[in-house]
Every structure is written in C-alpha cells, then in structure tokens.
Design a protein around this motif. Sequence first.
Motif, short mmCIF file in Angstrom:
data_model
loop_
_atom_site.label_atom_id
_atom_site.label_comp_id
_atom_site.label_asym_id
_atom_site.label_seq_id
_atom_site.Cartn_x
_atom_site.Cartn_y
_atom_site.Cartn_z
N GLU A 38 67.89 13.90 27.14
CA GLU A 38 69.10 14.12 26.68
C GLU A 38 70.38 13.31 27.60
N LEU A 39 71.19 12.75 26.78
CA LEU A 39 72.15 11.74 27.49
C LEU A 39 73.37 12.31 27.05
N ASP A 94 55.82 4.79 23.18
CA ASP A 94 56.55 4.02 23.60
C ASP A 94 56.93 3.79 24.93
N ILE A 95 56.58 4.59 25.67
CA ILE A 95 56.83 4.86 27.22
C ILE A 95 55.63 3.91 27.95
N ALA A 96 56.05 2.89 28.77
CA ALA A 96 55.30 2.17 29.28
C ALA A 96 54.96 2.66 30.88
N TYR A 97 55.89 3.07 31.60
CA TYR A 97 55.54 3.84 32.69
C TYR A 97 56.69 4.98 33.05
N VAL A 98 56.27 5.62 34.30
CA VAL A 98 57.37 6.89 34.58
C VAL A 98 57.42 6.54 35.92
N GLU A 99 58.85 6.88 36.39
CA GLU A 99 59.05 6.69 37.96
C GLU A 99 59.73 8.10 38.17
N ALA A 100 59.10 8.66 39.33
CA ALA A 100 59.52 9.82 40.01
C ALA A 100 61.09 9.74 40.53
N GLN A 101 61.96 10.64 40.40
CA GLN A 101 63.10 10.84 41.04
C GLN A 101 63.28 12.16 41.41
N GLY A 102 62.79 12.51 42.41
CA GLY A 102 62.80 14.16 42.83
C GLY A 102 62.33 15.24 41.99
N GLY A 140 64.72 0.59 27.40
CA GLY A 140 65.59 1.20 28.54
C GLY A 140 65.02 2.42 29.16
N SER A 141 65.51 2.95 29.76
CA SER A 141 65.07 4.13 30.44
C SER A 141 65.77 5.70 30.16
N HIS A 142 64.90 6.74 30.34
CA HIS A 142 65.73 7.96 29.94
C HIS A 142 65.10 9.09 31.07
#
Length: 287
Positions: A184-185, A196-204, A214-216
């Motif tokens: 959601e944006l 389609d997702i290459a990698y995932v980054e933790a943000q809290g 891009g990123s979501h």
Amino acid sequence: MLRVLAVDDEKPLLEELLYLLRSDPRILSAEGASDATEALRRITRALETGPDGADGIDVVFLDIHMAGLTGLDIARLLAGFARPPLIVFVTAHEGFAVQAFDLKAVDYVLKPVRPERLAEAVRRACAQLGRAGEAPAAATGGAPGGPFAAAAPAAPALPVVPVPRRPAAEVTVADRAPEQIAVELGGVTRFVAIADIAYVEAQGDYARLHTDEGSHLVRIPLSTLEERWAARGFVRIHRRHLVALSRIDELRLDAGTTSVRVGSAELQVSRRHARELRDLLMRQATG
C-alpha cells in the motif's frame, strides 16, 4: 499553502507520512525530523525567523512515543511561545487524545495513517490558519466545530477500526493469492509478484521489498517473511536481509568477509549465514 514538519523516530513511518503530505496540493513544503532534538532545533529556527521567514513552519505533525522527549513534551514546550506552529498528533495510541486536545492540538490521527484521514487533518489546519485551498468537508468527511466535534462516530476522527488494518489485509490477500503480496502506498493497494522480489530489507517491524522497478514497504516483520517464503527460495543472509537465491549474481569473499551482489546492490552476509549460503549456491550450481 502550508509549510509542515513531520516528526517520527521510525524512519519508514516518517517516509510514508512525508510521501502522503507531499502528495497533498495544500502542502507547500514538507520536511522530516527523526527525533525530538532535531525537531526542536528546526522549530526554534522557524520561531526565530518568524512565520513569514524562509524557515517558517505552519504545522507540526508529531508522533507521541519517541526516544527522549515525547511529542507531548514538545507540544508543552511550544505552548509557551506567543505564535507557535499548529500541532497535529500522529500516533498508534488512542489513550493520549485528551492530553493532546488539552494542548490545543488541531487533530489526533491514528496510525496506520489513512490518506483521507490525513487530508482531514490538513483541512482543519488550513481552516484554523485561514488559508485558501481547503478541501470541501463532504470530500474529506470533515465536520465543523473543532476537533472534538469531528471525533464523533460519524467522522473518521478517533477510530476503532484502523489499528490492525494493513497487516490483516496483507495476510488475507497472501492466503488468497500466494503468488503475490499486497503493498500500500498513498492509499493505493498494488499486488507485487513474489517472483519479482530480489531481496527484502528489515526496517523495524516493517520490511522493504526490493524489485527491479523500485521498493515497497509492508508492515510484516522480516522473520515472518523468512518463514513464509522459505519454500520459494528466499534465504536469510543477515539479520537485515532476506534474498531470493535465484537472484544472486555473485558471491564475493574478501579478507574473511562475505557479500553477495543482487543486481546493483551489494549485501553483506553475516558469518552465521555464510557457510549455509555457500552450500546452497553450490547445490544450486550443480543441480
């Protein structure tokens, strides 16, 4: 047109709030501060230059729970000035509404922030400052009579609904359509293919999904995605990163450190995960 400062010590939430504010045509400028000290520095500079100065701030969108001074502390400090900026509290907690309105807050918006709810807060600020460009009340769900009047059940003010809204929606969609994840944006829900997702980054408590386009941001912990997507070839390489094994282009060993290249991104591999990752890549290469 409003000049606003958004204050939140959770970077993903601050970025999302700034995105929504900058999308509103009634906002002239929207800047962010990630802690109370930075916020007070900017507000003090704005007060010194005056409301018409280059650093002027009309409205502060303020989180309540932050390290050090809370949003309520900042509001109490500002109350001592002759012409402080207006305050809109943006928080995940319903229990501070009475204190907030005692401090003459324009509005009290609950997280996760809905675009239409934020638009109503902007409308109230415009009305209080006598600025042009107010959205019609019918379009935003607003009601005359100040923040207490609009907090009645007919208006979307102090809601009962929104606390688990996004996580619940994402889990439901994931169950129905396991090949996609809902993101959601700005109030628009899109469906991103997991392939389609290459990698995932933790943000809290959030995770940022990186694709070629891009990123979501999604409100799902990285540990949950690790468990959910293990069968899809996603592997944990670091406490901050989950990577699609098939999207790793290079494995690099340099002076005892390990990293991988995923597209244009180079990601560190922790020692804990390095051996397992090398074994997985070797098995993949040999079929």
